[in-house]
Design an enzyme around this catalytic site. Structure first.
Site, mmCIF file in Angstrom:
data_model
loop_
_atom_site.group_PDB
_atom_site.id
_atom_site.type_symbol
_atom_site.label_atom_id
_atom_site.label_comp_id
_atom_site.label_asym_id
_atom_site.label_seq_id
_atom_site.Cartn_x
_atom_site.Cartn_y
_atom_site.Cartn_z
ATOM 1 C CG ASP A 8 6.875 79.177 44.048
ATOM 2 O OD1 ASP A 8 6.202 79.954 43.345
ATOM 3 O OD2 ASP A 8 7.620 78.296 43.574
ATOM 4 C CG ASP A 10 4.214 76.290 38.964
ATOM 5 O OD1 ASP A 10 3.329 75.470 39.256
ATOM 6 O OD2 ASP A 10 4.011 77.269 38.218
#
Length: 181
Positions: A8, A10
């Site tokens: 991922d 952020d």
């Protein structure tokens, strides 16, 4: 076949800042650069899979996302590190505007982007991992039999109480890498 680590963006690679798209607001999480470099050196494909609802909401454009990803690559290159691919979903089923208001298969927790990356890079899921700071980041990995780690950066500390699957918990991206290498 290739082994991969699906990341991922952020809250995992960079410090969580709501709807990040400005280069001047970008900041790597502690140890992220070193972690990515170690993954590169150990022949893992490093693949980012990210929801970018800010595009759907009209806060910024896909071009701004691409520009930020180019900046990330440029920063990593200074340390002989790189990300092999960025995949992102610009849609939102409720808050999207125009063509971006869409119930799609690419927005996590759906697994459309994972499936595309697995095919594009000929990934051996049994030798691969996923890392994120939200359970919704990891559900598509679990659905594809990819070992998953929840990091305590970003939203991880809030999300950990909701773990019900066979996910592992680790401090940050760097600590994850030291566990698998």
């Amino acid at each position: 076949m290739n082994k991969a680590v699906f990341l991922d963006r952020d809250g995992t690679i960079n410090v969580e800042k709501n709807y990040l798209y400005k280069i001047e607001d970008f900041e790597f999480t502690e140890g992220a650069v070193e972690a990515i470099k170690l993954l590169n050196q150990n022949e893992y494909k490093v693949i980012v899979i990210s929801n970018q609802a800010g595009v759907a909401r009209g806060y910024y454009t896909e071009e701004a996302v691409d520009k930020l990803h180019e900046y990330i690559q440029k920063q990593l290159k200074k340390y002989d590190a790189h990300i092999d691919a960025f995949y992102y979903c610009p849609h939102h089923p409720i808050h999207g505007v125009g063509k971006y208001k869409l119930q799609c298969k690419c927005r996590k927790p759906e697994d459309g982007l994972y499936k595309r990356a697995i095919k594009d890079f000929n990934i051996d899921v049994e030798k691969s991992y996923a890392v994120g700071d939200k359970l919704s980041d990891l559900i598509p990995a679990v659905d594809n039999n990819i070992k998953s780690f929840l990091v305590m950066t970003g939203y991880g500390k809030e999300e950990v109480k909701n773990i019900k699957t066979d996910m592992r918990i680790t401090k940050n991206l760097y600590s994850f890498v030291t566990e698998i290498i």
